[in-house]
Design a protein around this motif. Structure first.
Motif, PDB file in Angstrom:
ATOM      1  N   UNK A   1      10.200  12.902  -3.914  1.00  0.00           N
ATOM      2  CA  UNK A   1      11.024  11.747  -4.273  1.00  0.00           C
ATOM      3  C   UNK A   1      10.241  10.695  -5.052  1.00  0.00           C
ATOM      4  N   UNK A   2       8.962  10.511  -4.719  1.00  0.00           N
ATOM      5  CA  UNK A   2       8.230   9.387  -5.304  1.00  0.00           C
ATOM      6  C   UNK A   2       7.068   9.788  -6.214  1.00  0.00           C
ATOM      7  N   UNK A   3       6.796  11.074  -6.363  1.00  0.00           N
ATOM      8  CA  UNK A   3       5.603  11.524  -7.057  1.00  0.00           C
ATOM      9  C   UNK A   3       5.423  10.933  -8.443  1.00  0.00           C
ATOM     10  N   UNK A   4       6.475  10.885  -9.238  1.00  0.00           N
ATOM     11  CA  UNK A   4       6.314  10.401 -10.609  1.00  0.00           C
ATOM     12  C   UNK A   4       6.126   8.896 -10.686  1.00  0.00           C
ATOM     13  N   UNK A   5       6.249   8.212  -9.540  1.00  0.00           N
ATOM     14  CA  UNK A   5       6.053   6.765  -9.506  1.00  0.00           C
ATOM     15  C   UNK A   5       4.676   6.376  -8.976  1.00  0.00           C
ATOM     16  N   UNK A   6       3.835   7.353  -8.655  1.00  0.00           N
ATOM     17  CA  UNK A   6       2.450   7.083  -8.292  1.00  0.00           C
ATOM     18  C   UNK A   6       2.170   7.025  -6.815  1.00  0.00           C
ATOM     19  N   UNK A   7       3.056   6.405  -6.050  1.00  0.00           N
ATOM     20  CA  UNK A   7       2.866   6.314  -4.604  1.00  0.00           C
ATOM     21  C   UNK A   7       4.201   5.999  -3.941  1.00  0.00           C
ATOM     22  N   UNK A   8       4.246   6.257  -2.649  1.00  0.00           N
ATOM     23  CA  UNK A   8       5.471   5.946  -1.904  1.00  0.00           C
ATOM     24  C   UNK A   8       5.732   4.445  -1.916  1.00  0.00           C
ATOM     25  N   UNK A   9       4.681   3.656  -1.788  1.00  0.00           N
ATOM     26  CA  UNK A   9       4.827   2.197  -1.783  1.00  0.00           C
ATOM     27  C   UNK A   9       5.357   1.689  -3.129  1.00  0.00           C
ATOM     28  N   UNK A  10       4.867   2.268  -4.214  1.00  0.00           N
ATOM     29  CA  UNK A  10       5.334   1.851  -5.547  1.00  0.00           C
ATOM     30  C   UNK A  10       6.808   2.191  -5.728  1.00  0.00           C
ATOM     31  N   UNK A  11       7.207   3.349  -5.242  1.00  0.00           N
ATOM     32  CA  UNK A  11       8.612   3.757  -5.329  1.00  0.00           C
ATOM     33  C   UNK A  11       9.506   2.824  -4.517  1.00  0.00           C
ATOM     34  N   UNK A  12       9.043   2.449  -3.331  1.00  0.00           N
ATOM     35  CA  UNK A  12       9.795   1.516  -2.506  1.00  0.00           C
ATOM     36  C   UNK A  12       9.961   0.174  -3.210  1.00  0.00           C
ATOM     37  N   UNK A  13       8.881  -0.329  -3.808  1.00  0.00           N
ATOM     38  CA  UNK A  13       8.960  -1.607  -4.525  1.00  0.00           C
ATOM     39  C   UNK A  13       9.924  -1.519  -5.703  1.00  0.00           C
ATOM     40  N   UNK A  14       9.895  -0.389  -6.410  1.00  0.00           N
ATOM     41  CA  UNK A  14      10.796  -0.209  -7.543  1.00  0.00           C
ATOM     42  C   UNK A  14      12.245  -0.251  -7.092  1.00  0.00           C
ATOM     43  N   UNK A  15      12.525   0.407  -5.999  1.00  0.00           N
ATOM     44  CA  UNK A  15      13.909   0.424  -5.507  1.00  0.00           C
ATOM     45  C   UNK A  15      14.365  -0.972  -5.077  1.00  0.00           C
ATOM     46  N   UNK A  16      13.468  -1.743  -4.511  1.00  0.00           N
ATOM     47  CA  UNK A  16      13.812  -3.120  -4.168  1.00  0.00           C
ATOM     48  C   UNK A  16      14.100  -3.947  -5.416  1.00  0.00           C
ATOM     49  N   UNK A  17      13.282  -3.761  -6.426  1.00  0.00           N
ATOM     50  CA  UNK A  17      13.498  -4.489  -7.677  1.00  0.00           C
ATOM     51  C   UNK A  17      14.834  -4.108  -8.307  1.00  0.00           C
ATOM     52  N   UNK A  18      15.147  -2.823  -8.281  1.00  0.00           N
ATOM     53  CA  UNK A  18      16.430  -2.364  -8.813  1.00  0.00           C
ATOM     54  C   UNK A  18      17.587  -2.991  -8.048  1.00  0.00           C
ATOM     55  N   UNK A  19      17.443  -3.088  -6.731  1.00  0.00           N
ATOM     56  CA  UNK A  19      18.512  -3.659  -5.907  1.00  0.00           C
ATOM     57  C   UNK A  19      18.741  -5.128  -6.219  1.00  0.00           C
ATOM     58  N   UNK A  20      17.667  -5.881  -6.322  1.00  0.00           N
ATOM     59  CA  UNK A  20      17.816  -7.313  -6.615  1.00  0.00           C
ATOM     60  C   UNK A  20      18.462  -7.527  -7.985  1.00  0.00           C
ATOM     61  N   UNK A  21      18.049  -6.727  -8.965  1.00  0.00           N
ATOM     62  CA  UNK A  21      18.626  -6.854 -10.304  1.00  0.00           C
ATOM     63  C   UNK A  21      20.103  -6.474 -10.290  1.00  0.00           C
ATOM     64  N   UNK A  22      20.428  -5.376  -9.604  1.00  0.00           N
ATOM     65  CA  UNK A  22      21.811  -4.921  -9.530  1.00  0.00           C
ATOM     66  C   UNK A  22      22.707  -5.975  -8.875  1.00  0.00           C
ATOM     67  N   UNK A  23      22.265  -6.510  -7.763  1.00  0.00           N
ATOM     68  CA  UNK A  23      23.072  -7.500  -7.047  1.00  0.00           C
ATOM     69  C   UNK A  23      23.205  -8.790  -7.833  1.00  0.00           C
ATOM     70  N   UNK A  24      22.203  -9.082  -8.660  1.00  0.00           N
ATOM     71  CA  UNK A  24      22.300 -10.259  -9.515  1.00  0.00           C
ATOM     72  C   UNK A  24      23.463 -10.183 -10.482  1.00  0.00           C
ATOM     73  N   UNK A  25      23.865  -8.978 -10.869  1.00  0.00           N
ATOM     74  CA  UNK A  25      24.991  -8.814 -11.793  1.00  0.00           C
ATOM     75  C   UNK A  25      26.315  -9.234 -11.165  1.00  0.00           C
ATOM     76  N   UNK A  26      26.382  -9.272  -9.842  1.00  0.00           N
ATOM     77  CA  UNK A  26      27.628  -9.699  -9.183  1.00  0.00           C
ATOM     78  C   UNK A  26      27.414 -10.973  -8.373  1.00  0.00           C
ATOM     79  N   UNK A  27      26.333 -11.687  -8.663  1.00  0.00           N
ATOM     80  CA  UNK A  27      26.126 -13.000  -8.075  1.00  0.00           C
ATOM     81  C   UNK A  27      25.681 -13.014  -6.630  1.00  0.00           C
ATOM     82  N   UNK A  28      25.135 -11.906  -6.135  1.00  0.00           N
ATOM     83  CA  UNK A  28      24.653 -11.854  -4.746  1.00  0.00           C
ATOM     84  C   UNK A  28      23.148 -12.086  -4.748  1.00  0.00           C
ATOM     85  N   UNK A  29      22.735 -13.193  -4.180  1.00  0.00           N
ATOM     86  CA  UNK A  29      21.305 -13.531  -4.139  1.00  0.00           C
ATOM     87  C   UNK A  29      20.702 -13.386  -2.749  1.00  0.00           C
TER      88      UNK A  29
END
Length: 273
Positions: A53-81
């Protein structure tokens, strides 16, 4: 499609409890735009142990951080902070790891109690008990316990499960009648939801199966969590993951037994004057 008035119980201060970043966009990316003061809680770190699941992202921790960043950006599109990642609130050997939430139910439950006391929701919207993913099923279980404890309504949305013949079912409950409320997503609301989904580039291959124009909800069913969600193979058994439906339901049964024992001990303690 229905009018939002039928969904009034979850249009106010609602806690959307899901397992992973993208669950919220698929299940309720449209309805989130009608909620007056929602907040979203992610119950796992979004990063499974398997390097697949995370190999191409370098580490499990990096993949987790990426998913968090994606979530915050996605929710920002509908005004959820307001966003909570439960995994950020753990330390030491305790980890709310993707695919393993069923092994950390007491920890997750205690963290969610704190979130509820701080955030004071009027309702919870969560995922169905359907055997699609053990973390989704765990969110269903946790929400049911919180609903009994705090006395507010629990609603649910489906994601995916398997039919008896092994074929996939998307956005339909395992068993349903006329209690399901369909919410249509169109126009600018649909455009914002699609922008949410497009934020999840790390998950894109998994998203096209879903129908963004229709979201489906109902008050949470009374599940027998000590039993698997249905008689056929669960999706994660078909995928040959490390856990079985029996493993997950036994974890729920153990958590229920521990909760009952704790309540019994509390009631047995004599009051002091």
């Amino acid at each position: 499609m229905t009018t939002p008035s039928l969904l009034a119980p979850i249009l106010g201060r609602t806690m959307v409890l899901v397992a992973h970043p993208d669950d919220e966009s698929i299940t309720c990316g449209g309805l989130l735009q009608r909620m007056r003061k929602p907040f979203v809680v992610f119950a796992t770190d979004g990063a499974p142990e398997d390097e697949y699941f995370w190999g191409k992202h370098g580490s499990r921790a990096a993949y987790s951080r990426l998913r968090q960043e994606e979530a915050r950006t996605a929710l920002g599109h509908v005004g959820v902070s307001e966003v909570e990642f439960l995994a950020e609130q753990t330390s030491g050997a305790v980890r709310l790891e993707d695919q393993k939430l069923f092994r950390a139910l007491p920890v997750a439950l205690e963290l969610l109690r704190s979130v509820i006391k701080n955030k004071r929701p009027d309702a919870i919207l969560t995922l169905a008990y359907e055997g699609g993913h053990p973390d989704h099923d765990s969110c269903s279980f946790l929400s049911a316990q919180l609903g009994r404890e705090f006395g507010f309504p629990i609603w649910e949305a489906p994601l995916y499960h398997r039919r008896a013949d092994g074929s996939g079912v998307y956005q339909r409950f395992v068993r349903e009648k006329d209690e399901v409320i369909e919410f249509g997503v169109a126009g600018e609301m649909l455009a914002r939801k699609q922008r949410m989904l497009q934020c999840y580039k790390s998950q894109f291959d998994a998203l096209p199966h879903f129908e963004p124009e229709c979201e489906r909800f109902r008050p949470q069913s009374r599940y027998e969590y000590a039993q698997p969600p249905h008689e056929g193979k669960t999706n994660y058994e078909v995928w040959q993951w490390a856990m079985t439906a029996k493993d997950v339901s036994q974890a729920f049964a153990s958590a229920l037994a521990a909760s009952k024992q704790a309540q019994s001990c509390q009631s047995a303690v004599p009051e002091t004057k």
